[in-house]
Write a protein that holds these residues in place. Structure first.
Motif, PDB file in Angstrom:
ATOM      1  N   ALA A 130       0.801  -1.694  -0.222  1.00 45.07           N
ATOM      2  CA  ALA A 130       0.148   0.182   0.067  1.00 45.07           C
ATOM      3  C   ALA A 130       0.992   1.226   0.148  1.00 45.07           C
ATOM      4  CB  ALA A 130      -1.370   0.147   1.479  1.00 45.07           C
ATOM      5  N   LYS A 131       1.755   1.075   0.355  1.00 43.06           N
ATOM      6  CA  LYS A 131       2.990   2.380   1.028  1.00 43.06           C
ATOM      7  C   LYS A 131       3.281   2.525  -0.366  1.00 43.06           C
ATOM      8  CE  LYS A 131       5.931   4.513   4.619  1.00 43.06           C
ATOM      9  NZ  LYS A 131       6.039   4.719   5.869  1.00 43.06           N
ATOM     10  N   THR A 132       3.799   2.056  -0.719  1.00 44.37           N
ATOM     11  CA  THR A 132       5.335   1.609  -2.463  1.00 44.37           C
ATOM     12  C   THR A 132       4.047   2.180  -3.394  1.00 44.37           C
ATOM     13  OG1 THR A 132       5.268  -0.498  -2.905  1.00 44.37           O
ATOM     14  CG2 THR A 132       6.602   0.152  -1.976  1.00 44.37           C
ATOM     15  N   ASN A 133       2.721   1.597  -2.907  1.00 40.54           N
ATOM     16  CA  ASN A 133       1.706   2.409  -4.733  1.00 40.54           C
ATOM     17  C   ASN A 133       1.524   3.250  -4.249  1.00 40.54           C
ATOM     18  OD1 ASN A 133      -1.392   2.234  -5.465  1.00 40.54           O
ATOM     19  ND2 ASN A 133      -0.084   0.669  -6.606  1.00 40.54           N
ATOM     20  N   ALA A 134       1.163   4.044  -2.883  1.00 41.20           N
ATOM     21  CA  ALA A 134       1.122   5.535  -3.044  1.00 41.20           C
ATOM     22  C   ALA A 134       2.375   5.946  -3.275  1.00 41.20           C
ATOM     23  CB  ALA A 134       0.766   5.511  -1.753  1.00 41.20           C
ATOM     24  N   MET A 135       3.074   6.185  -3.349  1.00 38.59           N
ATOM     25  CA  MET A 135       4.560   6.957  -3.575  1.00 38.59           C
ATOM     26  C   MET A 135       4.750   6.632  -4.917  1.00 38.59           C
ATOM     27  SD  MET A 135       7.515   4.620  -1.099  1.00 38.59           S
ATOM     28  CE  MET A 135       8.794   5.566  -2.519  1.00 38.59           C
ATOM     29  N   ILE A 136       3.866   5.325  -6.051  1.00 42.13           N
ATOM     30  CA  ILE A 136       3.828   5.801  -7.515  1.00 42.13           C
ATOM     31  C   ILE A 136       2.738   6.863  -7.436  1.00 42.13           C
ATOM     32  CG2 ILE A 136       3.696   4.812  -9.646  1.00 42.13           C
ATOM     33  CD1 ILE A 136       6.399   4.518  -8.328  1.00 42.13           C
ATOM     34  N   PHE A 152      -5.662   5.322 -14.211  1.00 41.18           N
ATOM     35  CA  PHE A 152      -6.814   4.774 -15.497  1.00 41.18           C
ATOM     36  C   PHE A 152      -8.257   3.328 -14.599  1.00 41.18           C
ATOM     37  CE2 PHE A 152      -8.198   1.044 -17.684  1.00 41.18           C
ATOM     38  CZ  PHE A 152      -8.502   1.374 -19.053  1.00 41.18           C
ATOM     39  N   ALA A 153      -7.944   3.797 -13.423  1.00 48.66           N
ATOM     40  CA  ALA A 153      -8.312   3.160 -12.379  1.00 48.66           C
ATOM     41  C   ALA A 153      -9.796   3.942 -11.838  1.00 48.66           C
ATOM     42  CB  ALA A 153      -7.920   1.899 -11.776  1.00 48.66           C
ATOM     43  N   PRO A 154     -10.700   3.576 -11.254  1.00 53.63           N
ATOM     44  CA  PRO A 154     -11.821   4.563 -10.783  1.00 53.63           C
ATOM     45  C   PRO A 154     -11.397   3.936  -8.858  1.00 53.63           C
ATOM     46  CG  PRO A 154     -13.413   2.622 -11.886  1.00 53.63           C
ATOM     47  CD  PRO A 154     -11.582   2.592 -12.184  1.00 53.63           C
ATOM     48  N   GLU A 155     -11.003   5.438  -7.945  1.00 51.62           N
ATOM     49  CA  GLU A 155     -11.367   5.387  -7.205  1.00 51.62           C
ATOM     50  C   GLU A 155     -12.456   4.328  -6.342  1.00 51.62           C
ATOM     51  OE1 GLU A 155     -10.664   7.087  -3.269  1.00 51.62           O
ATOM     52  OE2 GLU A 155      -9.965   8.263  -5.628  1.00 51.62           O
ATOM     53  N   GLY A 156     -11.412   3.651  -5.703  1.00 51.20           N
ATOM     54  CA  GLY A 156     -12.121   2.775  -5.023  1.00 51.20           C
ATOM     55  C   GLY A 156     -12.221   0.991  -5.652  1.00 51.20           C
ATOM     56  N   PHE A 157     -11.512   1.128  -7.040  1.00 52.97           N
ATOM     57  CA  PHE A 157     -11.363  -0.518  -7.815  1.00 52.97           C
ATOM     58  C   PHE A 157      -9.974  -0.303  -7.980  1.00 52.97           C
ATOM     59  CE2 PHE A 157     -15.406   0.944  -7.629  1.00 52.97           C
ATOM     60  CZ  PHE A 157     -16.396  -0.361  -7.478  1.00 52.97           C
ATOM     61  N   ARG A 158      -8.850  -0.155  -7.015  1.00 53.29           N
ATOM     62  CA  ARG A 158      -7.352   0.893  -7.834  1.00 53.29           C
ATOM     63  C   ARG A 158      -6.762  -0.728  -6.648  1.00 53.29           C
ATOM     64  NH1 ARG A 158      -8.180   6.500  -7.639  1.00 53.29           N
ATOM     65  NH2 ARG A 158      -8.820   7.379  -9.432  1.00 53.29           N
ATOM     66  N   SER A 159      -5.187  -1.614  -7.827  1.00 49.98           N
ATOM     67  CA  SER A 159      -4.626  -2.192  -7.124  1.00 49.98           C
ATOM     68  C   SER A 159      -4.015  -1.549  -6.210  1.00 49.98           C
ATOM     69  CB  SER A 159      -4.295  -2.826  -7.962  1.00 49.98           C
ATOM     70  OG  SER A 159      -3.147  -3.997  -7.842  1.00 49.98           O
ATOM     71  N   THR A 160      -3.121  -2.409  -5.417  1.00 48.02           N
ATOM     72  CA  THR A 160      -1.658  -1.859  -4.479  1.00 48.02           C
ATOM     73  C   THR A 160      -0.728  -2.580  -5.053  1.00 48.02           C
ATOM     74  OG1 THR A 160      -2.286  -3.401  -2.928  1.00 48.02           O
ATOM     75  CG2 THR A 160      -3.366  -1.257  -2.630  1.00 48.02           C
ATOM     76  N   ALA A 161      -1.245  -3.478  -6.937  1.00 44.49           N
ATOM     77  CA  ALA A 161       0.073  -3.913  -6.446  1.00 44.49           C
ATOM     78  C   ALA A 161       0.830  -3.635  -7.520  1.00 44.49           C
ATOM     79  CB  ALA A 161      -0.536  -5.134  -6.902  1.00 44.49           C
ATOM     80  N   LEU A 162      -0.082  -3.001  -8.026  1.00 39.02           N
ATOM     81  CA  LEU A 162       0.603  -2.033  -9.471  1.00 39.02           C
ATOM     82  C   LEU A 162      -0.219  -0.568  -9.767  1.00 39.02           C
ATOM     83  CD1 LEU A 162      -0.340  -3.304 -12.916  1.00 39.02           C
ATOM     84  CD2 LEU A 162      -1.147  -3.979 -10.983  1.00 39.02           C
ATOM     85  N   THR A 163       0.308   0.601 -10.449  1.00 37.75           N
ATOM     86  CA  THR A 163      -0.654   1.835 -11.458  1.00 37.75           C
ATOM     87  C   THR A 163      -0.244   1.330 -12.765  1.00 37.75           C
ATOM     88  OG1 THR A 163       0.157   2.852  -9.173  1.00 37.75           O
ATOM     89  CG2 THR A 163      -0.722   4.097 -11.327  1.00 37.75           C
ATOM     90  N   GLU A 183      10.371   0.728  -0.142  1.00 36.43           N
ATOM     91  CA  GLU A 183      10.301   1.898  -0.052  1.00 36.43           C
ATOM     92  C   GLU A 183      11.682   2.665  -1.319  1.00 36.43           C
ATOM     93  OE1 GLU A 183       8.799   4.976   3.049  1.00 36.43           O
ATOM     94  OE2 GLU A 183       8.364   2.582   3.891  1.00 36.43           O
ATOM     95  N   ALA A 184      13.027   2.036  -0.563  1.00 39.26           N
ATOM     96  CA  ALA A 184      14.253   2.328  -1.535  1.00 39.26           C
ATOM     97  C   ALA A 184      13.968   1.785  -2.935  1.00 39.26           C
ATOM     98  CB  ALA A 184      15.082   1.752  -0.995  1.00 39.26           C
ATOM     99  N   ILE A 206      11.501   5.993  -9.000  1.00 38.66           N
ATOM    100  CA  ILE A 206      11.013   7.441  -9.367  1.00 38.66           C
ATOM    101  C   ILE A 206      12.348   8.455  -9.664  1.00 38.66           C
ATOM    102  CG2 ILE A 206      10.011   9.375  -7.661  1.00 38.66           C
ATOM    103  CD1 ILE A 206       8.719   7.023  -6.231  1.00 38.66           C
ATOM    104  N   ASP A 207      13.069   8.720  -8.988  1.00 39.41           N
ATOM    105  CA  ASP A 207      14.329   9.124  -9.441  1.00 39.41           C
ATOM    106  C   ASP A 207      14.583   9.357 -10.402  1.00 39.41           C
ATOM    107  OD1 ASP A 207      14.099  10.307  -6.776  1.00 39.41           O
ATOM    108  OD2 ASP A 207      16.390   9.407  -6.552  1.00 39.41           O
ATOM    109  N   ALA A 208      14.456   7.942 -11.866  1.00 37.91           N
ATOM    110  CA  ALA A 208      15.361   7.492 -12.560  1.00 37.91           C
ATOM    111  C   ALA A 208      14.103   8.100 -13.808  1.00 37.91           C
ATOM    112  CB  ALA A 208      15.157   6.592 -13.192  1.00 37.91           C
ATOM    113  N   MET A 209      12.852   8.148 -13.315  1.00 40.55           N
ATOM    114  CA  MET A 209      11.653   8.583 -14.258  1.00 40.55           C
ATOM    115  C   MET A 209      11.922  10.297 -14.391  1.00 40.55           C
ATOM    116  SD  MET A 209       8.210   6.197 -13.841  1.00 40.55           S
ATOM    117  CE  MET A 209       8.471   6.309 -11.875  1.00 40.55           C
ATOM    118  N   ASP A 210      11.755  11.291 -12.769  1.00 45.22           N
ATOM    119  CA  ASP A 210      11.743  12.237 -12.689  1.00 45.22           C
ATOM    120  C   ASP A 210      13.041  12.726 -13.671  1.00 45.22           C
ATOM    121  OD1 ASP A 210      10.015  12.573 -10.984  1.00 45.22           O
ATOM    122  OD2 ASP A 210      10.975  12.574  -9.563  1.00 45.22           O
ATOM    123  N   ASP A 211      14.594  12.243 -13.384  1.00 47.56           N
ATOM    124  CA  ASP A 211      15.395  12.737 -14.449  1.00 47.56           C
ATOM    125  C   ASP A 211      15.127  12.778 -16.276  1.00 47.56           C
ATOM    126  OD1 ASP A 211      18.724  12.811 -14.371  1.00 47.56           O
ATOM    127  OD2 ASP A 211      18.421  11.358 -16.002  1.00 47.56           O
TER     128      ASP A 211
END
Length: 242
Positions: free
Chosen positions: A149-155, A167-178, A225-226, A232-237
């Motif tokens: 849940a935490k790493t999914n929230a980071m993404i 893409f997925a509507p609120e309330g129906f979102r996987s925590t395994a991927l985004t 998280e690491a 995330i840093d790579a995508m930001d770059d």
């Protein structure tokens, strides 16, 4: 689902719990409640990316067959499927003389009783499964699910910062991927190519009807998280250099 089943002629309902091409987490409790109101209908659920990432109570939800490949939520190489069958599901299988061999639950149960398999298994992956199950036991289901849940929230937060809509509507979102929608004019192929070339990260640009208009980021399995912050840093770059 209820309206369709009411038409009659169905003996099984199948669905994917955490759908990895769209990032949708289907409401397993609501669907199972409907299916259970049709007593002669079996329920088969694919939990390939939800097994261990979110709670899945097979008995409480009346699931007759719960199955998964080991290559997603369990973070192993592909080549092995795991499944559990309810008593009702086993009885249905016993009554089917044309159940075949490869997916014969009765044959699997007979072999499992003597710690065996019907045919030659993928032994190396079974050892890998033994290891990963031990790691899950050490971490604990609650902690593992909280980590996802935490790493999914980071993404999700990263996507919101850059204006990518989920893409997925609120309330129906996987925590395994985004799964993110790409805004008009966004060079998705260039983003994916540069991310791979500059940082050796490979993400998927969707497929089927949503190919080229979505991209997916997985945080399932052993991601932390690491490791997600590194991505995330790579995508930001890459976005900063675009």
């Amino acid at each position: 689902v209820r309206a369709k089943l009411a038409e009659g002629g169905f003996d099984t309902v199948t669905f994917i719990h955490s759908e990895t091409s769209t990032g949708v987490l289907n409401d397993i409790a609501a669907i199972s409640k409907v299916v259970k109101s049709f007593p002669d209908t079996m329920l088969i659920v694919d939990t390939v990316s939800s097994l261990s990432t979110v709670p899945v109570d097979m008995d409480a939800n009346g699931i007759d067959v719960m199955l998964a490949g080991v290559q997603k939520a369990l973070a192993l190489p592909p080549g092995l499927a795991v499944f559990a069958v309810s008593e009702a599901g086993m009885e249905r299988a016993k009554g089917n003389p044309n159940r075949g061999y490869y997916f014969d639950f009765v044959e699997f149960a007979k072999n499992a009783a003597v710690n065996n398999t019907p045919s030659t298994p993928s032994i190396s992956i079974i050892y890998g499964l033994q290891y990963i199950l031990g790691e899950i036991a050490k971490e604990g289901f609650a902690a593992r699910q909280a980590r996802h849940a935490k790493t999914n929230a980071m993404i999700a937060a990263w996507g919101a910062k850059h204006g990518f809509e989920l893409f997925a509507p609120e309330g129906f979102r996987s925590t395994a991927l985004t799964c993110f929608k790409t805004p008009e004019g966004f060079d998705l192929s260039g983003f994916i190519k540069n991310l791979k070339t500059k940082h050796n990260f490979l993400i998927n640009g969707g497929y089927g009807k949503i190919k080229g208009t979505t991209f997916r980021i997985s945080n399932m399995g052993n991601e932390t998280e690491a490791t997600m912050q590194e991505l995330i840093d790579a995508m930001d770059d890459v976005l900063g250099a675009a």
